[in-house]
Design a protein around this motif. Structure first.
Motif, PDB file in Angstrom:
ATOM      1  N   TYR A  70      -6.858   6.097   3.747  1.00  0.00           N
ATOM      2  CA  TYR A  70      -7.631   4.983   3.192  1.00  0.00           C
ATOM      3  C   TYR A  70      -6.955   3.642   3.452  1.00  0.00           C
ATOM      4  CZ  TYR A  70     -10.538   2.394  -0.160  1.00  0.00           C
ATOM      5  OH  TYR A  70     -11.408   1.509  -0.748  1.00  0.00           O
ATOM      6  N   SER A  71      -5.624   3.641   3.557  1.00  0.00           N
ATOM      7  CA  SER A  71      -4.906   2.389   3.808  1.00  0.00           C
ATOM      8  C   SER A  71      -5.299   1.783   5.149  1.00  0.00           C
ATOM      9  CB  SER A  71      -3.393   2.632   3.769  1.00  0.00           C
ATOM     10  OG  SER A  71      -2.958   3.374   4.903  1.00  0.00           O
ATOM     11  N   PHE A  72      -5.787   2.611   6.079  1.00  0.00           N
ATOM     12  CA  PHE A  72      -6.201   2.088   7.376  1.00  0.00           C
ATOM     13  C   PHE A  72      -7.601   1.470   7.325  1.00  0.00           C
ATOM     14  CE2 PHE A  72      -2.752   4.849   8.573  1.00  0.00           C
ATOM     15  CZ  PHE A  72      -2.150   4.171   9.619  1.00  0.00           C
ATOM     16  N   TYR A  73      -8.314   1.700   6.252  1.00  0.00           N
ATOM     17  CA  TYR A  73      -9.612   1.043   6.059  1.00  0.00           C
ATOM     18  C   TYR A  73      -9.440  -0.301   5.366  1.00  0.00           C
ATOM     19  CZ  TYR A  73     -13.991  -0.145   3.741  1.00  0.00           C
ATOM     20  OH  TYR A  73     -15.092  -0.821   3.265  1.00  0.00           O
ATOM     21  N   LEU A  74      -8.509  -0.369   4.421  1.00  0.00           N
ATOM     22  CA  LEU A  74      -8.306  -1.587   3.644  1.00  0.00           C
ATOM     23  C   LEU A  74      -7.697  -2.706   4.495  1.00  0.00           C
ATOM     24  CD1 LEU A  74      -6.871  -0.180   0.289  1.00  0.00           C
ATOM     25  CD2 LEU A  74      -9.182  -1.034   0.718  1.00  0.00           C
ATOM     26  N   LYS A  75      -7.792  -3.909   3.979  1.00  0.00           N
ATOM     27  CA  LYS A  75      -7.206  -5.077   4.618  1.00  0.00           C
ATOM     28  C   LYS A  75      -6.202  -5.725   3.671  1.00  0.00           C
ATOM     29  CE  LYS A  75     -10.216  -4.633   7.997  1.00  0.00           C
ATOM     30  NZ  LYS A  75      -9.795  -4.167   9.345  1.00  0.00           N
ATOM     31  N   GLY A  76      -5.287  -6.496   4.212  1.00  0.00           N
ATOM     32  CA  GLY A  76      -4.376  -7.281   3.401  1.00  0.00           C
ATOM     33  C   GLY A  76      -3.205  -6.497   2.841  1.00  0.00           C
ATOM     34  N   LYS A  77      -2.543  -7.121   1.844  1.00  0.00           N
ATOM     35  CA  LYS A  77      -1.320  -6.548   1.274  1.00  0.00           C
ATOM     36  C   LYS A  77      -1.572  -5.214   0.577  1.00  0.00           C
ATOM     37  CE  LYS A  77       0.861 -11.060   0.552  1.00  0.00           C
ATOM     38  NZ  LYS A  77       1.426 -12.018  -0.442  1.00  0.00           N
ATOM     39  N   GLN A  78      -2.748  -5.068  -0.022  1.00  0.00           N
ATOM     40  CA  GLN A  78      -3.057  -3.831  -0.724  1.00  0.00           C
ATOM     41  C   GLN A  78      -2.998  -2.635   0.215  1.00  0.00           C
ATOM     42  OE1 GLN A  78      -7.021  -3.560  -2.325  1.00  0.00           O
ATOM     43  NE2 GLN A  78      -6.494  -1.926  -3.754  1.00  0.00           N
ATOM     44  N   SER A  79      -3.447  -2.806   1.444  1.00  0.00           N
ATOM     45  CA  SER A  79      -3.450  -1.698   2.401  1.00  0.00           C
ATOM     46  C   SER A  79      -2.026  -1.249   2.711  1.00  0.00           C
ATOM     47  CB  SER A  79      -4.162  -2.117   3.690  1.00  0.00           C
ATOM     48  OG  SER A  79      -3.456  -3.153   4.357  1.00  0.00           O
ATOM     49  N   TYR A  80      -1.100  -2.202   2.827  1.00  0.00           N
ATOM     50  CA  TYR A  80       0.298  -1.856   3.109  1.00  0.00           C
ATOM     51  C   TYR A  80       0.957  -1.204   1.887  1.00  0.00           C
ATOM     52  CZ  TYR A  80      -0.040  -4.395   7.487  1.00  0.00           C
ATOM     53  OH  TYR A  80      -0.397  -4.795   8.760  1.00  0.00           O
ATOM     54  N   LEU A  81       0.567  -1.640   0.712  1.00  0.00           N
ATOM     55  CA  LEU A  81       1.076  -1.023  -0.520  1.00  0.00           C
ATOM     56  C   LEU A  81       0.646   0.438  -0.588  1.00  0.00           C
ATOM     57  CD1 LEU A  81       2.468  -1.248  -3.295  1.00  0.00           C
ATOM     58  CD2 LEU A  81       0.274  -2.025  -4.219  1.00  0.00           C
ATOM     59  N   TYR A  82      -0.617   0.695  -0.280  1.00  0.00           N
ATOM     60  CA  TYR A  82      -1.128   2.063  -0.287  1.00  0.00           C
ATOM     61  C   TYR A  82      -0.421   2.911   0.768  1.00  0.00           C
ATOM     62  CZ  TYR A  82      -5.094   1.173  -3.440  1.00  0.00           C
ATOM     63  OH  TYR A  82      -5.879   0.892  -4.531  1.00  0.00           O
ATOM     64  N   LEU A  83      -0.213   2.333   1.949  1.00  0.00           N
ATOM     65  CA  LEU A  83       0.421   3.071   3.045  1.00  0.00           C
ATOM     66  C   LEU A  83       1.852   3.464   2.684  1.00  0.00           C
ATOM     67  CD1 LEU A  83       0.128   2.271   6.817  1.00  0.00           C
ATOM     68  CD2 LEU A  83       2.353   2.770   5.841  1.00  0.00           C
ATOM     69  N   VAL A  84       2.628   2.509   2.202  1.00  0.00           N
ATOM     70  CA  VAL A  84       4.033   2.775   1.879  1.00  0.00           C
ATOM     71  C   VAL A  84       4.154   3.743   0.708  1.00  0.00           C
ATOM     72  CG1 VAL A  84       6.182   1.739   1.057  1.00  0.00           C
ATOM     73  CG2 VAL A  84       4.835   0.583   2.817  1.00  0.00           C
ATOM     74  N   THR A  85       3.332   3.559  -0.317  1.00  0.00           N
ATOM     75  CA  THR A  85       3.368   4.448  -1.485  1.00  0.00           C
ATOM     76  C   THR A  85       3.052   5.883  -1.092  1.00  0.00           C
ATOM     77  OG1 THR A  85       2.702   2.650  -2.973  1.00  0.00           O
ATOM     78  CG2 THR A  85       2.386   4.905  -3.769  1.00  0.00           C
TER      79      THR A  85
END
Length: 310
Positions: A70-85
């Motif tokens: 899902y992090s690859f669908y999102l944009k911005g800082k939230q997507s990177y937060l999801y990816l790292v978490t």
């Protein structure tokens, strides 16, 4: 059957689903780190504390895969937060040493690289960079829990060549060979789960097995032995029906539908790979997670298609 209607009427959408998932994994990460340190990242202690650790690891790793996709669908800082978490939580679960839970991860990473390198290159580089760092750290530190499990597998392979099967990998090969023999006695309907347990208990009393196993450590071999071709085909149809649905939507123009389809595809294949060496269907929580998540992803796709037509 009613899940899409429930989600639609309650306005429960993919964004809500993933926010809840992120909250769960965000809290789970420090919990796993704390107990990893307390248990000294020892596989034996993990097996006792997180019993059954196999079900625990497969279930939660599959959830980290959802958030990662899902992090690859999102944009911005939230997507990177999801990816790292998602990756940090996944790494901590990998350190539990459940090798069967690792089997599908290479496919997951490869699938994401294939689909998102052109459009999400920075995230792909970050994802692969974190994976390389994780592997590098484990290769550098002494008594790495990851390398211990790899060394155990190498030791198992050597013992198998010397006709010694009294270890994790050897026991699985022994059980799988017995599964084929059981299948031959009743190829269409199988011999049933109770007969499998009875046979394994007989082998345990004879000293051929270290435990009285209730399953055959593989969903495929177990179904062949327990329910024959009928059960085996039914199992494959469960996976293939979901895969066909998701693959049909992978190239949808709607980016959310496309992402949900990619997520569903890698999620199902991850469970298929995990089932090669583990019988997670024996545990209710893992089974419920698979069917609930699969049905939820299908529901979100159907709801988004419906909204698009309005």
């Amino acid at each position: 059957i009613f899940l899409p209607t429930i989600y639609y009427k309650s306005n429960f959408n993919a964004e809500c689903f993933y926010r809840i998932l992120f909250f769960i994994l965000f809290l789970l990460t420090p919990y796993l780190l704390y107990w990893g340190v307390m248990l000294q990242f020892d596989r034996g202690l993990f097996s006792i504390f997180f019993n059954p650790v196999i079900s625990y690891d497969i279930g939660f790793i599959s959830l980290t895969i959802l958030l990662l996709c899902y992090s690859f669908y999102l944009k911005g800082k939230q997507s990177y937060l999801y990816l790292v978490t998602s990756l940090l939580c996944m790494f901590l679960l990998i350190l539990h040493g459940t090798r069967g839970a690792w089997l599908g991860l290479l496919f997951v990473l490869g699938f994401l690289v294939l689909f998102y390198t052109k459009t999400q290159l920075k995230k792909i580089i970050l994802m692969l960079g974190l994976v390389v760092c994780f592997i590098g750290i484990n290769m550098a530190i002494p008594n790495s829990p990851l390398l211990k499990r790899v060394e155990n597998f190498q030791s198992d392979s050597l013992n198998i060549r010397n006709n010694n099967y009294q270890h994790s990998s050897g026991i699985r090969l022994f059980l799988w060979n017995n599964s084929v023999e059981m299948f031959k006695t009743s190829p269409f309907t199988g011999i049933g789960m109770y007969e499998i347990e009875a046979e394994n208990c007989r082998l345990y009393k004879r000293g051929d097995l270290p435990h009285c196993f209730q399953h055959m450590h593989s969903i495929y071999f177990h179904e062949l032995a327990a329910n024959g071709l009928i059960g085996f085909i039914g199992l494959l149809m469960t996976f293939l029906t979901a895969l066909v649905f998701f693959i049909k939507h992978i190239f949808a123009k709607n980016l959310l539908i496309q992402n949900l389809a990619i997520t569903g595809t890698v999620f199902v294949i991850y469970y298929m790979c995990s089932g090669l060496t583990e019988y997670y269907l024996f545990f209710q929580n893992t089974t419920y997670v698979f069917y609930w998540v699969t049905a939820s992803l299908m529901s979100f796709i159907l709801i988004n298609k419906l909204m698009k037509t309005k």
